[in-house]
Structure formats: C-alpha cells, structure tokens
Write an enzyme that holds these catalytic residues in place. Structure first.
Site, PDB file in Angstrom:
ATOM      1  N   ASP A 106     -11.934   6.515  56.555  1.00 37.79           N
ATOM      2  CA  ASP A 106     -12.189   6.768  55.134  1.00 37.79           C
ATOM      3  C   ASP A 106     -13.164   7.926  54.963  1.00 37.79           C
ATOM      4  O   ASP A 106     -12.998   8.768  54.068  1.00 37.79           O
ATOM      5  CB  ASP A 106     -12.744   5.517  54.453  1.00 37.79           C
ATOM      6  N   THR A 152     -23.107   5.014  62.911  1.00 35.45           N
ATOM      7  CA  THR A 152     -23.854   4.069  62.079  1.00 35.45           C
ATOM      8  C   THR A 152     -23.396   2.635  62.333  1.00 35.45           C
ATOM      9  O   THR A 152     -22.248   2.399  62.695  1.00 35.45           O
ATOM     10  CB  THR A 152     -23.686   4.408  60.580  1.00 35.45           C
ATOM     11  N   SER A 177      -3.426   7.150  60.912  1.00 40.88           N
ATOM     12  CA  SER A 177      -4.004   6.989  62.243  1.00 40.88           C
ATOM     13  C   SER A 177      -2.839   7.059  63.229  1.00 40.88           C
ATOM     14  O   SER A 177      -1.661   7.010  62.834  1.00 40.88           O
ATOM     15  CB  SER A 177      -4.706   5.640  62.359  1.00 40.88           C
ATOM     16  N   SER A 219      -4.768  -0.641  51.630  1.00 46.32           N
ATOM     17  CA  SER A 219      -3.713  -1.648  51.552  1.00 46.32           C
ATOM     18  C   SER A 219      -3.452  -2.006  50.103  1.00 46.32           C
ATOM     19  O   SER A 219      -4.383  -2.070  49.296  1.00 46.32           O
ATOM     20  CB  SER A 219      -4.134  -2.912  52.301  1.00 46.32           C
ATOM     21  N   GLY A 222     -10.055  12.635  68.680  1.00 49.70           N
ATOM     22  CA  GLY A 222     -10.139  13.687  67.674  1.00 49.70           C
ATOM     23  C   GLY A 222      -9.099  13.564  66.589  1.00 49.70           C
ATOM     24  O   GLY A 222      -8.784  12.464  66.132  1.00 49.70           O
ATOM     25  N   LEU A 261      -7.148  10.337  65.520  1.00 48.30           N
ATOM     26  CA  LEU A 261      -6.907   9.794  66.855  1.00 48.30           C
ATOM     27  C   LEU A 261      -8.145   9.130  67.451  1.00 48.30           C
ATOM     28  O   LEU A 261      -8.268   9.030  68.674  1.00 48.30           O
ATOM     29  CB  LEU A 261      -6.417  10.918  67.778  1.00 48.30           C
ATOM     30  N   GLY A 262      -9.071   8.699  66.616  1.00 49.09           N
ATOM     31  CA  GLY A 262     -10.276   8.050  67.120  1.00 49.09           C
ATOM     32  C   GLY A 262     -11.066   8.971  68.023  1.00 49.09           C
ATOM     33  O   GLY A 262     -11.313  10.132  67.682  1.00 49.09           O
TER      34      GLY A 262
END
Length: 179
Positions: A122, A155, A53, A6, A95, A91-92
C-alpha cells in the site's frame, strides 16, 4: 481514481471494472490494486496502472512467475494487450518491475532491516501515485514506490513509513543507479 483492496461482501466482482469505465468516461486515470476476480474484471476493462504482487499476477495468469524473465513477460503482456498502460509488479525483497509501452524497468530494494511487511504494498502504491500526481516520470514514481515500501518494511506491526526514511531511500536508489 485509485481502486484498492478486497471487495466487501455483497459488492459485485466487477466493481473495480465499473470504476475503470467511469474514470475513462470522465477523462480520469484509474489505478487498481486488487486480486482475484476483481483484478481480472478491472484488467478486462483496461486501466492506467495496475499494481499486482507476484502472487496476485501468478493467480491472474495461471502460471508460476518464478524467474525474472517470466515476471517481465507477464507484466509486458498486460501492457501489450491493453489491460494496463503501466504494470508495477511488486516482488517483495526482490524489488519491483515496471512495464509500459516505453519498456521495462526493474529496481531492487535498498538494503534495510526488515521488521514487518504489513502495508508495504500500500505504501508502494501511495508513493507511486503521489509522484505521478506531482508530474514526475514513471521511473521516478517506481523509485519512490520501492523506497516507501522498503521504509514501511523497516517499521513494526502496522506502522507505516516515515517521510525522512522514504526520501533517504529514494536518494540511495538514485545514487545506486548512477544518475
């Protein structure tokens, strides 16, 4: 050059577009990971790689990308109209899609226990760019990106991926592809 995140208050919305222009003038590649007006301005300038995204690309195109066909079409349009040479659409849990002039590739995520997703995008971008900088193909970069994003999702909180997890997941993705 990587332009990501941003924009801070007071920074013009076309800042990433200016970076893309400067990169091109100096023979460098520009990678953008942004949203909203900053993303739109950068794409109008044209970039080497953009990593939206699904939500960010939906906002850019003004339409729902709720099917694989729509996702692929939206990514391919950015390549066809010269907005980006490569589009790595994340796409989370579904994939990622990589579109370029040589076609479209889709990768599903490897099975992992998701603990948190902060930083997964990231990490995806960092691994993708690293593999390209190492001279690897875009398909290999996509695999590394998916592996790194998945490893980060394993994580807690804001902890990022671990190298051994990324390398293991890359191998698993390669084996799953039968290559």
């Amino acid at each position: 050059m990587v332009a990501s995140g941003s924009l801070p208050p007071g920074v013009p919305e076309d800042f990433y577009a200016r970076i893309a222009r400067t990169a091109r003038q100096h023979g460098a590649r520009c990678v953008v990971d942004a949203s909203g007006p900053a993303l739109t301005a950068a794409l109008a300038e044209g970039v080497f790689l953009v990593k939206p995204s699904r939500r960010e690309l939906e906002a850019h195109v003004g339409a729902s990308l709720d099917t694989e066909v729509r996702q692929v079409e939206a990514a391919a349009v950015l390549v066809a109209d010269g907005s980006a040479e490569h589009v790595a659409l994340t796409l989370g849990e579904a994939g990622a899609v990589l579109a370029s002039r040589s076609g479209v590739e889709r990768l599903t995520v490897p099975p992992v226990r998701v603990v948190g997703t902060v930083g997964a995008g990231d990490s995806f971008l960092g691994a993708f760019v690293l593999r390209l900088a190492q001279g690897r193909s875009a398909a290999e970069a996509l695999r590394a990106g998916v592996a790194a994003g998945s490893a980060t999702a394993m994580t807690p909180a804001t902890e990022l991926c671990h190298r051994d997890d990324v390398e293991r997941l890359e191998r698993e993705l390669l084996e799953a592809a039968g290559r």
